[in-house]
Design an enzyme around this catalytic site. Structure first.
Site, PDB file in Angstrom:
ATOM      1  N   HIS A  18      40.208  78.183  13.726  1.00  0.00           N
ATOM      2  CA  HIS A  18      40.648  79.531  14.077  1.00  0.00           C
ATOM      3  C   HIS A  18      39.541  80.547  13.839  1.00  0.00           C
ATOM      4  O   HIS A  18      39.362  81.491  14.610  1.00  0.00           O
ATOM      5  CB  HIS A  18      41.896  79.893  13.279  1.00  0.00           C
ATOM      6  CG  HIS A  18      42.608  81.026  13.897  1.00  0.00           C
ATOM      7  ND1 HIS A  18      43.437  80.872  14.985  1.00  0.00           N
ATOM      8  CD2 HIS A  18      42.556  82.346  13.644  1.00  0.00           C
ATOM      9  CE1 HIS A  18      43.870  82.046  15.356  1.00  0.00           C
ATOM     10  NE2 HIS A  18      43.366  82.961  14.556  1.00  0.00           N
ATOM     11  N   ARG A  62      44.547  74.557  32.163  1.00  0.00           N
ATOM     12  CA  ARG A  62      45.312  73.781  31.171  1.00  0.00           C
ATOM     13  C   ARG A  62      46.787  74.021  31.465  1.00  0.00           C
ATOM     14  O   ARG A  62      47.259  75.144  31.328  1.00  0.00           O
ATOM     15  CB  ARG A  62      45.003  74.265  29.761  1.00  0.00           C
ATOM     16  CG  ARG A  62      43.545  74.172  29.372  1.00  0.00           C
ATOM     17  CD  ARG A  62      43.389  74.591  27.908  1.00  0.00           C
ATOM     18  NE  ARG A  62      42.024  74.396  27.458  1.00  0.00           N
ATOM     19  CZ  ARG A  62      41.107  75.357  27.442  1.00  0.00           C
ATOM     20  NH1 ARG A  62      41.418  76.580  27.831  1.00  0.00           N
ATOM     21  NH2 ARG A  62      39.886  75.096  27.026  1.00  0.00           N
ATOM     22  N   ARG A 107      44.361  70.500  35.565  1.00  0.00           N
ATOM     23  CA  ARG A 107      44.439  69.294  34.758  1.00  0.00           C
ATOM     24  C   ARG A 107      45.917  69.033  34.473  1.00  0.00           C
ATOM     25  O   ARG A 107      46.621  69.907  33.981  1.00  0.00           O
ATOM     26  CB  ARG A 107      43.701  69.476  33.423  1.00  0.00           C
ATOM     27  CG  ARG A 107      43.817  68.230  32.521  1.00  0.00           C
ATOM     28  CD  ARG A 107      43.099  68.402  31.205  1.00  0.00           C
ATOM     29  NE  ARG A 107      43.759  69.380  30.362  1.00  0.00           N
ATOM     30  CZ  ARG A 107      43.258  69.823  29.203  1.00  0.00           C
ATOM     31  NH1 ARG A 107      42.083  69.398  28.794  1.00  0.00           N
ATOM     32  NH2 ARG A 107      43.916  70.693  28.489  1.00  0.00           N
ATOM     33  N   GLU A 111      36.355  61.810  29.319  1.00  0.00           N
ATOM     34  CA  GLU A 111      36.435  62.162  27.899  1.00  0.00           C
ATOM     35  C   GLU A 111      36.282  60.934  27.023  1.00  0.00           C
ATOM     36  O   GLU A 111      35.948  61.020  25.859  1.00  0.00           O
ATOM     37  CB  GLU A 111      37.808  62.765  27.580  1.00  0.00           C
ATOM     38  CG  GLU A 111      38.162  63.951  28.443  1.00  0.00           C
ATOM     39  CD  GLU A 111      39.618  64.325  28.282  1.00  0.00           C
ATOM     40  OE1 GLU A 111      39.888  65.217  27.469  1.00  0.00           O
ATOM     41  OE2 GLU A 111      40.475  63.730  28.954  1.00  0.00           O
ATOM     42  N   ASN A 118      34.428  68.139  24.536  1.00  0.00           N
ATOM     43  CA  ASN A 118      34.978  68.161  23.166  1.00  0.00           C
ATOM     44  C   ASN A 118      35.491  66.784  22.775  1.00  0.00           C
ATOM     45  O   ASN A 118      35.130  66.245  21.727  1.00  0.00           O
ATOM     46  CB  ASN A 118      36.116  69.175  23.035  1.00  0.00           C
ATOM     47  CG  ASN A 118      35.678  70.582  23.394  1.00  0.00           C
ATOM     48  OD1 ASN A 118      34.491  70.844  23.529  1.00  0.00           O
ATOM     49  ND2 ASN A 118      36.632  71.478  23.552  1.00  0.00           N
ATOM     50  N   ARG A 141      37.498  65.961  15.615  1.00  0.00           N
ATOM     51  CA  ARG A 141      37.142  67.359  15.912  1.00  0.00           C
ATOM     52  C   ARG A 141      37.737  68.339  14.924  1.00  0.00           C
ATOM     53  O   ARG A 141      37.286  69.465  14.819  1.00  0.00           O
ATOM     54  CB  ARG A 141      37.652  67.872  17.264  1.00  0.00           C
ATOM     55  CG  ARG A 141      37.883  67.020  18.246  1.00  0.00           C
ATOM     56  CD  ARG A 141      38.561  67.372  19.536  1.00  0.00           C
ATOM     57  NE  ARG A 141      38.783  68.734  19.932  1.00  0.00           N
ATOM     58  CZ  ARG A 141      39.331  69.037  21.089  1.00  0.00           C
ATOM     59  NH1 ARG A 141      39.635  68.101  21.945  1.00  0.00           N
ATOM     60  NH2 ARG A 141      39.542  70.273  21.404  1.00  0.00           N
ATOM     61  N   CYS A 158      33.737  70.929  31.590  1.00  0.00           N
ATOM     62  CA  CYS A 158      34.698  71.972  31.243  1.00  0.00           C
ATOM     63  C   CYS A 158      34.963  72.029  29.748  1.00  0.00           C
ATOM     64  O   CYS A 158      35.980  72.530  29.308  1.00  0.00           O
ATOM     65  CB  CYS A 158      36.002  71.798  32.012  1.00  0.00           C
ATOM     66  SG  CYS A 158      36.859  70.260  31.627  1.00  0.00           S
TER      67      CYS A 158
END
Lengths: 563, 92
Positions: free
Chosen positions: A191, A291, A327, A416, A439, A450, A488
Site C-alpha cells: 500500500h 482488469r 483480460r 505470466e 509481476n 510478490r 502490461c
C-alpha cells in the site's frame, strides 16, 4: 554526533531524491487493561485532574492544527478537538475513576461506549465513531507520555519512516509535509508503494534496518536507487539539488515512439469505466489491460449478464476506434472469489487461479465472454480478449476457440507462467497475441512471493532471468509470423526498463496512466539500435541491481527529468 | 426555566460540522444549556455543549429538539442558539 554515513538498501518504488529530517510513525496505542486500578499512591481526585489535563492538551494540539488547516480538514480537526475536551465524555470517565479505575482505562471504556452508540446510529454517524476512537488513542498517548498515533505533525517537511503504512494512515498523509516515505517492510506492491506513486512522493520500501532511523536524523532518501543514507554529504546534496531542478515532464501527446520514429503504442491499465475516461484524457492510445475483477470482487455471486455488459461497455465507450485488451476474470491467489476459488488451497499462487478456474467451475468464463461480445457489439472499440495464467499451448488454443465461439475476433494469452514464455511460439501459433504480465512472471520465475518484503530483491522485473524470458517470448512471436507482444505489468511503467523491453522486441507497453508521460519522454530519447544495445547489457548483467545500474548509466535523460 | 423549540435546519442533520458549530456556541453561552428530542423528559436532556452528546442524539434534518436553560441571560442565549440550530450550515 557522528558524521559517518550509513546506507540502507531497499527497493525504490517511486522516483525522487530528497534530503530531510526523519520523523518516525509512532507505534499504535495498545489498549489498557480493562478496569485497571488507580496508580499506586494516587487518589481519584488527582487522577481525574491528570485526565482533565490530558484531554485539554490533546484538544489544544488539535485546535492548533485546525488553525493552520483549511476546508474540510479544518472542519474535521475542529470537531475532533471538541470531542477531546467533551464535558460529557470527561464526566463519564471521571465517574469510573471515582470508582477506582485508572485514567487510561477509564477514558478507554467511556469513549468505547460513545463509539458504540454512534456506530449503532449507522451511516455517517457510524463513520464518526472512528474519530472518537482516534481521539481516545490521542488522550491515552498523552497520559502515557508517548507520541500521538498516526502520521506525525510537524511544521517542517519530513521523511516519514515506518515499518509499513496502512490505508488509514495514508489517508491523512499531507503531501506538502511529507518529503519521502521509507519503510522497513512492505514490497513493490504494498500500500505504501501505491500511495507514494499516486502522490508522486519518493519512496523506498523493504529497507531493512531503517527501524534504527530516529526522529530528527537528517537523511538522503533516494527513490531511484532505493537507498536511504544518513548524514548526507556533498554528493547527496548535489543529487538532491539536481532532482529539485529537474525539467518538468511534457504531457504525453498520445503518440508513443522512439527517437527514430519506431512506434511503441503506449496503452493504459484500467479497472473501471471511470478509470478508462481518465486514461483516455491522459492520452492513452488504448487499453492494454482491462482488469475485469472490478465487476466480480466483493460479491457472493456471479454478476449478471446485463451488469457485465454495462461495466465493460463503459470502458469501451471511452476508447471508441481504439484497442481495448480485456483480460478475463483473474480470480484466485491474492484475489479470492467465494463462488469460484477454493481458499483452503495450501499454496494459492500455484493453485486454481486465472484461466484454471474454468476447468474447476465451468460456465463463468463462457458467460463472461458472451457479455464481452455483446458489449463489444454495442460500442466502437477494437476489442481483444485474453486469458490470465495460461501455461501451455493447448490451453491457449482452447481459450482461443472459446473466444471465437463467443463471436469475438481476437483472442490471446497472458504470459505470466515461465512455461508459457518458453513455449511462446507454440502459444502464438494457436492464438492472436500475447501480453506479458511481468509481476507474476517475475514471482514465478524467481520463486519469490510478490507480497513478501524480504523477497523484494529477487522479486524485481529487472532480474536478467525475467528479461531472458521476455526475449524468448518476442522470439516466439517472430517465429509465429510476427504476432503482437505487449507488456502490461509494473515493468512497463519504469521508463528505463521500458527502453529495455522495446529493445527485447516488445511492441506495446501498458501502464498506469501516470507513467505515460515519463515513459513517453524517455523512449523519445533513444533509437531502436540503442534500445537493443541496452537490452543486451541488461540480459548479461549478474543481478537485477546491476542490470538497472548499467542501463540507467546510459540514459542521461533520466536525470534531466528526475526519473 | 427558559425553554425553546428548534427544528434542525442542516440538511445532513446534527452531524459533525453542524454539531461542532452548535456545541461551540452553547459553550459560549453564559448559562448551562441542555438539549433533548421533543417529547423526551427534561431529566434525560443532554449537555448542549457536548459534541458527542449532540451527535449521539441522532437528530436529522427537520427533527424538533427542545433547548432549556436557567438563570440570568437564559432567554437571550436560547434565542441565539435556536438560530444556530435552524441554519443550514452545510450550505455555507
Amino acid at each position: 554526533m557522528s558524521t559517518q554515513q550509513v546506507s540502507y538498501h531497499g527497493v525504490g518504488v517511486s522516483a525522487g531524491r530528497v534530503i530531510g529530517p526523519v520523523l518516525r510513525m509512532p507505534d499504535p496505542i495498545t489498549a489498557p487493561a480493562d478496569g485497571a486500578p488507580l496508580p499506586e499512591g494516587s487518589t481519584a481526585d488527582a487522577e481525574i485532574e491528570r485526565l482533565a489535563a490530558a484531554t485539554q492538551s490533546v484538544a489544544a494540539a488539535l485546535k492548533a492544527r485546525a488553525a493552520t488547516a483549511t476546508g474540510d480538514a479544518q472542519a474535521v480537526l475542529k470537531a475532533t478537538a471538541l470531542m477531546a475536551s467533551d464535558r460529557t465524555l470527561l464526566k463519564s470517565a471521571s465517574k469510573l475513576v471515582s470508582g477506582g479505575t485508572c485514567a487510561e482505562s477509564a477514558i478507554w471504556e467511556a469513549a468505547d461506549a460513545v463509539a458504540t452508540q454512534l456506530a449503532a446510529l449507522g451511516g455517517y454517524m457510524a463513520e464518526r465513531a472512528g474519530d472518537v476512537l482516534d481521539v481516545r488513542a490521542r488522550i491515552v498517548a498523552e497520559l502515557r507520555g508517548v507520541p500521538a498515533p498516526g502520521i506525525p505533525d510537524s511544521d517542517v517537511p519530513f521523511v516519514l519512516a515506518a515499518v509499513d503504512l496502512a490505508p488509514a494512515d495514508t489517508a491523512t498523509l499531507d503531501p506538502a509535509k511529507v518529503l519521502a516515505l521509507v519503510t522497513s517492510d512492505g514490497g513493490p506492491q504494498s500500500h505504501t508503494a501505491i500511495i507514494a506513486r499516486s502522490l508522486g512522493l519518493p519512496a523506498i520500501v523493504a529497507a531493512a534496518g531503517t527501524t534504527a532511523l530516529d526522529d530528527g536524523m537528517l537523511v538522503f532518501a533516494d527513490g531511484i536507487s532505493g537507498t536511504v543514507t544518513t548524514n548526507p554529504g556533498a554528493e547527496q546534496e548535489h543529487l538532491a539539488a539536481t532532482y529539485a531542478n529537474r525539467e518538468p515532464l511534457p504531457d504525453f501527446d498520445g503518440n508513443g515512439m522512439l527517437a527514430d520514429g519506431h512506434l511503441v503504442p503506449l496503452l493504459a491499465n484500467v479497472g473501471s469505466g471511470t478509470d478508462a475516461q481518465a486514461a483516455a484524457a491522459a492520452g492513452a492510445q488504448g487499453v492494454g489491460l482491462l482488469r475485469t475483477e472490478f465487476c466480480f470482487l466483493g460479491r457472493d455471486a456471479e454478476p449478471t449478464h446485463q451488469e457485465q455488459v454495462a461495466a465493460y461497455g463503459a470502458v469501451f465507450e471511452a476508447f471508441a476506434g481504439k484497442k481495448v485488451v480485456v483480460r478475463t476474470l483473474d480470480a484466485g491467489a491474492d484475489k479470492p472469489l467465494p463462488f469460484l476459488t477454493d481458499t483452503t488451497e495450501p499454496n494459492p499462487a500455484l493453485g486454481v487461479r486465472g484461466y484454471r478456474t474454468d476447468a474447476a467451475s465451468p460456465g463463468v468464463l463462457s458467460r463472461q465472454l458472451a457479455a464481452i461480445a455483446q458489449a463489444a457489439g454495442e460500442h466502437q472499440a477494437e476489442v481483444w480478449t485474453m486469458a490470465p495464467m495460461i501455461s501451455t499451448p493447448a490451453e491457449a488454443g482452447a481459450f482461443a476457440a472459446m473466444v471465437a465461439e463467443a463471436g469475438l475476433p481476437t483472442g490471446g494469452a497472458m504470459i505470466e507462467v515461465p512455461s508459457a514464455a518458453v513455449l511462446a511460439g507454440g502459444i502464438l501459433s494457436r492464438c492472436d497475441f500475447v501480453s506479458l504480465g511481468t509481476n507474476d512472471l517475475t514471482q514465478y520465475t524467481m520463486a519469490a512471493d510478490r507480497q513478501l518484503g524480504a523477497m523484494a530483491e529477487l522479486n524485481d522485473p529487472w532480474q536478467p532471468a525475467v528479461l531472458h524470458l521476455i526475449k524468448a517470448t518476442s522470439e516466439g512471436a517472430r517465429s509465429a509470423g510476427g504476432k503482437p507482444v505487449g507488456v502490461c505489468g509494473e515493468a512497463a511503467a519504469d521508463p528505463a526498463l521500458a527502453v529495455v523491453l522495446v529493445g527485447l522486441g516488445v511492441n506495446t507497453l501498458s501502464m498506469n496512466k501516470r507513467a505515460l508521460s515519463p515513459v513517453a519522454a524517455v523512449l523519445r530519447t533513444v533509437d531502436l539500435p540503442a534500445a537493443r544495445r541496452l537490452a543486451a547489457l541488461a540480459l548479461d548483467a549478474d543481478s537485477a541491481s546491476e542490470a538497472r545500474r548499467l542501463v540507467r548509466a546510459e540514459l542521461p535523460e533520466l536525470d534531466r527529468f528526475g526519473l | 426555566m427558559a425553554e425553546r423549540q428548534a427544528i434542525i435546519g442542516s440538511r445532513v442533520g446534527l452531524h459533525a460540522r453542524p454539531a461542532a458549530i452548535f456545541a461551540e456556541a452553547a459553550a459560549e453561552a453564559p448559562v448551562e444549556v441542555t438539549i433533548a428530542l421533543e417529547g423526551e423528559p427534561a431529566e434525560d436532556a443532554l449537555d448542549a455543549s457536548s459534541i458527542l452528546s449532540l451527535m449521539g442524539l441522532g437528530a436529522e434534518y427537520g427533527t424538533t429538539v427542545i433547548l432549556r436553560a436557567e438563570g440570568e441571560g437564559a432567554e437571550e442565549a436560547l434565542d441565539k442558539l435556536v438560530k444556530v440550530l435552524e441554519t443550514d450550515h452545510d450550505s455555507e
